[in-house]
Design a protein around this motif. Structure first.
Motif, short mmCIF file in Angstrom:
data_model
loop_
_atom_site.label_atom_id
_atom_site.label_comp_id
_atom_site.label_asym_id
_atom_site.label_seq_id
_atom_site.Cartn_x
_atom_site.Cartn_y
_atom_site.Cartn_z
N TRP A 53 11.07 7.76 -5.68
CA TRP A 53 11.09 6.70 -6.62
C TRP A 53 11.95 5.45 -5.68
CZ3 TRP A 53 9.01 6.51 -11.38
CH2 TRP A 53 9.55 5.61 -12.38
N LEU A 54 12.91 6.20 -4.97
CA LEU A 54 13.77 4.75 -4.56
C LEU A 54 12.94 4.41 -3.21
CD1 LEU A 54 17.31 6.56 -4.23
CD2 LEU A 54 16.37 4.64 -5.69
N ALA A 55 12.08 5.19 -2.39
CA ALA A 55 11.45 4.84 -1.28
C ALA A 55 10.17 3.76 -1.74
CB ALA A 55 10.60 5.98 -0.81
N MET A 56 9.79 4.05 -2.86
CA MET A 56 8.80 2.94 -3.43
C MET A 56 9.59 1.70 -3.70
SD MET A 56 6.64 3.38 -6.99
CE MET A 56 8.02 3.77 -8.06
N ALA A 57 10.49 1.83 -4.44
CA ALA A 57 11.28 0.61 -4.64
C ALA A 57 11.66 -0.27 -3.26
CB ALA A 57 12.61 0.88 -5.20
N VAL A 58 11.90 0.51 -2.28
CA VAL A 58 12.41 -0.04 -0.85
C VAL A 58 11.03 -0.77 -0.27
CG1 VAL A 58 12.77 0.58 1.42
CG2 VAL A 58 14.30 1.63 -0.32
N MET A 59 9.80 -0.15 -0.52
CA MET A 59 8.63 -0.44 0.12
C MET A 59 8.37 -1.75 -0.68
SD MET A 59 7.42 1.08 2.70
CE MET A 59 9.05 1.12 3.09
N TYR A 60 8.51 -1.89 -1.98
CA TYR A 60 8.05 -3.12 -2.76
C TYR A 60 9.03 -4.22 -2.39
CZ TYR A 60 4.83 -0.64 -5.77
OH TYR A 60 3.90 0.04 -6.52
N THR A 61 10.30 -3.96 -2.21
CA THR A 61 11.22 -4.99 -1.76
C THR A 61 10.91 -5.50 -0.39
OG1 THR A 61 13.26 -3.67 -2.91
CG2 THR A 61 13.79 -5.61 -1.43
N LEU A 62 10.87 -4.42 0.59
CA LEU A 62 10.14 -4.94 1.71
C LEU A 62 8.92 -5.92 1.68
CD1 LEU A 62 10.28 -4.94 4.98
CD2 LEU A 62 9.18 -2.88 4.97
N ALA A 63 7.91 -5.63 1.04
CA ALA A 63 6.73 -6.53 0.80
C ALA A 63 6.90 -7.72 0.01
CB ALA A 63 5.77 -5.50 -0.08
N LEU A 87 -7.78 5.28 -12.49
CA LEU A 87 -8.28 6.14 -11.31
C LEU A 87 -7.00 6.81 -10.65
CD1 LEU A 87 -10.73 3.63 -9.64
CD2 LEU A 87 -11.20 5.15 -11.41
N GLY A 88 -5.89 6.60 -11.23
CA GLY A 88 -4.93 7.54 -10.60
C GLY A 88 -4.29 6.78 -9.52
N ARG A 89 -3.32 7.69 -8.78
CA ARG A 89 -2.75 7.07 -7.54
C ARG A 89 -3.51 6.64 -6.46
NH1 ARG A 89 -0.14 11.31 -6.72
NH2 ARG A 89 1.61 10.75 -8.12
N PHE A 90 -4.82 7.52 -6.32
CA PHE A 90 -5.74 7.32 -5.18
C PHE A 90 -6.25 5.88 -5.59
CE2 PHE A 90 -9.95 7.29 -4.03
CZ PHE A 90 -9.79 7.46 -2.44
N GLY A 91 -6.78 5.65 -6.88
CA GLY A 91 -7.36 4.43 -7.15
C GLY A 91 -6.52 3.14 -7.30
N VAL A 110 0.95 -1.33 -0.10
CA VAL A 110 0.09 -0.13 0.03
C VAL A 110 0.90 1.15 0.13
CG1 VAL A 110 -1.69 1.28 1.21
CG2 VAL A 110 -1.93 -1.34 1.17
N LEU A 111 1.75 1.18 0.82
CA LEU A 111 2.89 2.34 0.93
C LEU A 111 3.52 2.80 -0.26
CD1 LEU A 111 4.29 1.96 4.63
CD2 LEU A 111 2.55 3.68 3.78
N GLY A 112 3.81 1.43 -0.98
CA GLY A 112 4.65 1.51 -2.40
C GLY A 112 3.69 2.27 -3.49
N ALA A 113 2.56 1.87 -3.35
CA ALA A 113 1.52 2.53 -4.33
C ALA A 113 1.04 3.72 -4.35
CB ALA A 113 0.20 1.46 -4.43
N ALA A 114 1.07 4.43 -2.75
CA ALA A 114 0.90 5.73 -2.48
C ALA A 114 2.10 6.25 -2.65
CB ALA A 114 0.58 5.68 -1.08
N MET A 115 3.38 5.89 -2.81
CA MET A 115 4.63 6.48 -2.88
C MET A 115 4.86 6.86 -4.38
SD MET A 115 7.35 5.47 -0.14
CE MET A 115 6.92 5.66 1.75
N ASN A 116 4.10 6.20 -5.39
CA ASN A 116 4.70 6.01 -6.59
C ASN A 116 4.22 7.59 -7.28
OD1 ASN A 116 4.88 5.66 -9.35
ND2 ASN A 116 3.32 4.03 -9.57
N PRO A 117 5.31 8.31 -7.61
CA PRO A 117 5.31 9.71 -8.15
C PRO A 117 4.68 9.68 -9.44
CG PRO A 117 7.58 8.87 -8.31
CD PRO A 117 6.55 7.74 -7.65
N ALA A 118 4.71 8.49 -10.48
CA ALA A 118 4.35 8.58 -11.78
C ALA A 118 2.78 8.12 -11.81
CB ALA A 118 4.88 7.59 -12.64
N GLU A 119 1.86 9.03 -12.79
CA GLU A 119 0.67 9.04 -12.69
C GLU A 119 0.47 7.80 -13.82
OE1 GLU A 119 -2.03 9.78 -11.03
OE2 GLU A 119 -0.90 11.50 -9.74
#
Length: 216
Positions: free
Chosen positions: A49-59, A178-182, A21-30
């Motif tokens: 971008w790096l934080a999103m990658a870290v969240m996906y790795t942790l997930a 639906l964008g980042r929110f969706g 969830v955090l990785g999806a919320a951090m995604n800066p690209a629409e």
């Protein structure tokens, strides 16, 4: 698996789902961004971008560790279906870590100026990359489908757990529009379902540890 490992595995499952969830919320690209927009985002929002990658790795790591908790819920009914689903879903979870590494590599190439707009279009349309990503996504969603069916058959979780997993699958085609929110709400369905499964696994493990009363 020993019952005293169930709480640890359940905690890992919840951490993994919330990391998604955090990785999806951090995604800066629409969704639907052009190649130029994606390159600019990777450059200007490199920290996110790096934080999103870290969240996906942790997930990826924690979801794999959390699968034994799910399997503890299908020890009787739906055992074979759950085992097959867990194996397939494990491939999808491991692929999430590979995707995270791909994001880091892509960001490094963008910062170094090794990728341009037209070059990015050719890279994303490469057959090998398309097959890899399609296989990863396919294993992820197919694993969720089989696990939802196994939990529905086992009846060891509240009914809303497999229902939410089904909603996660049904809303997958429209979530990117639906964008980042969706996208965040879409992944939240999986996270809530995983939390429910984890709670059911812990409760079931605690009941198994309670000694039976002697009959007199």
């Amino acid at each position: 698996m020993q019952n005293d490992w169930v709480p640890l595995s359940s905690s890992a499952l919840v951490i993994g789902a919330m990391s998604l969830v955090l990785g999806a919320a951090m995604n800066p690209a629409e969704a639907g961004s052009t190649a130029t927009q994606t390159l600019r985002v990777a450059t200007d929002e490199s920290t996110r971008w790096l934080a999103m990658a870290v969240m996906y790795t942790l997930a990826s790591v924690t979801i794999v560790l959390g699968l034994p908790a799910v399997l503890s819920l299908v020890q009787e009914r739906g055992h074979r279906l759950g085992l097959v689903g867990a194996c397939i879903f494990c491939v999808g979870a491991i692929g999430t870590c590979s995707y995270a590494m791909l994001l880091v590599f892509f960001r490094a190439m963008v910062v170094a100026g090794a990728v341009r707009g037209q070059g990015l279009d050719r890279v994303t349309n490469d057959p090998g990359l398309v097959v890899f990503l399609s296989g990863w996504i396919g294993c992820f969603y197919l694993g969720v489908l089989l696990l939802a069916a196994a939990l529905l058959r086992a009846r060891t979780t509240p009914r809303w757990v497999p229902v939410l997993l089904g909603m996660f699958l049904v809303t997958a085609p429209v979530a990117p529009d639906l964008g980042r929110f969706g996208a965040t709400v879409h992944v939240m369905l999986l996270a809530v379902a995983c939390t429910g499964a984890a709670m059911a696994a812990v409760s079931r493990g605690q009941r198994a540890l309670v000694p039976a009363k002697p009959a007199y």
